[in-house]
Design an enzyme around this catalytic site. Sequence first.
Site, PDB file in Angstrom:
ATOM      1  N   ASP A 113       0.820  -1.215   0.000  1.00  0.00           N
ATOM      2  CA  ASP A 113       0.000   0.000   0.000  1.00  0.00           C
ATOM      3  C   ASP A 113       0.856   1.268   0.000  1.00  0.00           C
ATOM      4  O   ASP A 113       0.422   2.318   0.475  1.00  0.00           O
ATOM      5  CB  ASP A 113      -0.956   0.017   1.210  1.00  0.00           C
ATOM      6  CG  ASP A 113      -1.952  -1.120   1.158  1.00  0.00           C
ATOM      7  OD1 ASP A 113      -2.369  -1.498   0.054  1.00  0.00           O
ATOM      8  OD2 ASP A 113      -2.310  -1.640   2.241  1.00  0.00           O
ATOM      9  N   GLY A 114       2.058   1.169  -0.553  1.00  0.00           N
ATOM     10  CA  GLY A 114       2.960   2.318  -0.553  1.00  0.00           C
ATOM     11  C   GLY A 114       3.338   2.804  -1.938  1.00  0.00           C
ATOM     12  O   GLY A 114       4.250   3.608  -2.083  1.00  0.00           O
TER      13      GLY A 114
END
Length: 298
Positions: free
Chosen positions: A242-243
């Site tokens: 999720d980066g």
Amino acid sequence: MELHVKREHSTGRPYPDRARMLISCPDGPGIVAAVSHFLYQHGANIVQSDQYTMDPDGGMFFMRVEFDLPKLDERLDEVRNIFGGVAERFKMNWQIFKVSHKKRLAIFVSKEDHCLVELLWQWQAGDLDADIALVVSNHTDMQAYVESFGIPFHHIPVTAETKAEAEAHQLEVIGEDIDVIILARYMQIISPSFIEHYRHRIINIHHSFLPAFVGGKPYAQAYQRGVKIIGATAHYVTEELDGGPIIEQDVQRVSHSDDVNELKRIGRTIERVVLARAVKWHIEDRILVHHNKTVVFN
């Protein structure tokens, strides 16, 4: 009950001689002039142009140009070869895409259907100008619905023990001609080796306005914290969970009177809208990635 869905989207292409050029390079004088003059020299007509600089003194410059070029199919390879000289002079990273080429999409989904349904609805209506080549799922919940659109559905179960085998099977059914993979609430972590096959071509929807409420039960976390806004984030998938580079985000105000179920309902609406926007911008060649950020000409 068998459901038959008529596809309303057009099979014809309105601009057979139109192309898009995406450019990123160190900023400096003469870039726009050089690109414009090159296209003029080759008989192209610019129909849209957008540009952005991070810093005129040594920052990065980004440009998106749409242009019409007579007999594009016959001349595109030659134009690409000749433009290489301009690109080398300005140290450009660049690509040229034919508008008439519909990007081929593979959609991955688990059990939640709202993001998948939104994409299929926009595709059927002709608002998503792409070909949905197949849907892959680790569950069978959506099989009948997907197949009612005439889209191939591949059920590939995934467990901790079979993850490598499952990903190999996924790559096999995807084949070599998929342009972008959409994770429409696909609840599995993608391995680094899979990501490497599709760098900046896997789009995920995250159930919060990143970075916040990571992990499980995000709406329960939000409810317990008494948040006043909830949101969703569409981003490219990288090895950092999720980066990856963020493409689009949106939020909606909520109040103390909204329980967990209401937060989920609102959240699902935001998720499907945000993901559809991100996919649309990607297939329209509106996104340039620089490090872990994006420039989106929308």
